[in-house]
Scaffold this active site. Structure first.
Site, PDB file in Angstrom:
ATOM      1  N   ARG A 147      20.324  27.472  -8.383  1.00 39.77           N
ATOM      2  CA  ARG A 147      18.942  27.393  -9.232  1.00 39.77           C
ATOM      3  C   ARG A 147      17.694  26.917  -8.142  1.00 39.77           C
ATOM      4  O   ARG A 147      16.755  27.500  -8.308  1.00 39.77           O
ATOM      5  CB  ARG A 147      19.142  26.214 -10.266  1.00 39.77           C
ATOM      6  CG  ARG A 147      17.945  26.211 -11.112  1.00 39.77           C
ATOM      7  CD  ARG A 147      18.301  25.467 -12.163  1.00 39.77           C
ATOM      8  NE  ARG A 147      18.426  23.993 -11.796  1.00 39.77           N
ATOM      9  CZ  ARG A 147      17.497  23.253 -11.293  1.00 39.77           C
ATOM     10  NH1 ARG A 147      16.328  23.443 -11.478  1.00 39.77           N
ATOM     11  NH2 ARG A 147      17.760  21.597 -10.843  1.00 39.77           N
ATOM     12  N   CYS A 192      27.536  20.893  -4.927  1.00 41.07           N
ATOM     13  CA  CYS A 192      28.567  19.971  -5.332  1.00 41.07           C
ATOM     14  C   CYS A 192      29.823  20.902  -5.614  1.00 41.07           C
ATOM     15  O   CYS A 192      31.061  20.707  -5.015  1.00 41.07           O
ATOM     16  CB  CYS A 192      28.050  19.321  -6.501  1.00 41.07           C
ATOM     17  SG  CYS A 192      27.010  17.950  -6.339  1.00 41.07           S
ATOM     18  N   HIS A 226      31.130  13.511 -10.066  1.00 43.76           N
ATOM     19  CA  HIS A 226      29.776  13.627 -10.284  1.00 43.76           C
ATOM     20  C   HIS A 226      29.491  12.107 -10.874  1.00 43.76           C
ATOM     21  O   HIS A 226      30.367  11.539 -11.637  1.00 43.76           O
ATOM     22  CB  HIS A 226      29.457  14.611 -11.228  1.00 43.76           C
ATOM     23  CG  HIS A 226      28.836  15.883 -10.798  1.00 43.76           C
ATOM     24  ND1 HIS A 226      29.455  17.167 -10.971  1.00 43.76           N
ATOM     25  CD2 HIS A 226      28.087  16.049  -9.614  1.00 43.76           C
ATOM     26  CE1 HIS A 226      29.129  18.006 -10.140  1.00 43.76           C
ATOM     27  NE2 HIS A 226      28.101  17.447  -9.453  1.00 43.76           N
TER      28      HIS A 226
END
Length: 215
Positions: free
Chosen positions: A88, A141, A165
């Site tokens: 993104r 990630c 996370h």
């Protein structure tokens, strides 16, 4: 047992990343396991190269990657990584792959080989919010989780790998009043408990308890 724990440097305009800040503060030994900390760049592919060099040096039994998930309120243990980069935003070197495979000879997805349910329960038992996550996203990630599991399946047989996370730190949400956060001490405590579960469940089946979601 040797456990390599990685944490990313700051990205996306943030001045701090709770991942590496927490990883640096982990005990050097957890439940008898030796803990090795490594900072990795928030960069597609280079993060994996830095990690692989450390794997060659340390020869760990377990690889645990830690990353920031701004917007999540608790510690989330990831179930699966997919063979897809779809960024993104650009990484820290300006790379922004869209709909690209991470490894052309890799599986479509790899599941964590860590006891994710036991890890979540250990964190919750210490009074810290935690849950299983079924998506690590499609940024760096997910990329590093996939790369860790790909390497474990192809180069380092017997090595286990997975990803956690963690939320923003309070200082990161001063200008984001609707965003949840968690203090660094609790993040370190939660990670320590999760790693303790990894050690305690060596050679055992994971807990068979509810960890799914409806959407």
């Amino acid at each position: 047992m040797k456990i390599l724990v990685t944490g990313f440097d700051p990205f996306g305009g943030e001045k701090i990343n709770p991942a590496i800040e927490a990883v640096k503060r982990l005990p050097r030994s957890i439940h008898g396991a030796e803990i090795y900390q490594l900072e990795i760049p928030t960069v597609f592919h280079r993060s994996a190269a830095v990690m692989k060099a450390k794997i060659e040096e340390v020869k760990p039994d377990v690889i645990l990657n830690v990353g920031q998930a701004g917007g999540r309120a608790g510690i989330t243990v990831e179930r699966v990584a997919i063979n897809q980069d779809d960024a993104r935003i650009p990484d820290n070197e300006g790379n922004q792959p869209i709909d690209e495979q991470i490894q052309k000879d890799g599986e479509a997805a790899y599941f964590s080989t860590l006891p994710i349910k036991a890890m979540v329960e250990a964190v919750k038992s210490s009074g810290i919010a935690a849950s299983v996550s079924n998506s690590a996203g499609t940024f760096v990630c997910n990329h590093i989780m996939y790369q860790s599991l790909y390497l474990a399946h192809t180069c380092y047989k017997g090595v286990k790998a997975g990803f956690i996370h963690i939320p923003f730190l309070p200082e990161q949400v001063v200008d984001k009043p609707t965003m949840p956060s968690m203090n660094l001490g609790d993040i370190v405590k939660g990670l320590t408990e999760a790693i303790g579960a990894i050690v305690d469940y060596e050679g055992k089946e994971d807990e068979k308890i509810i960890g799914g979601t409806t959407h």
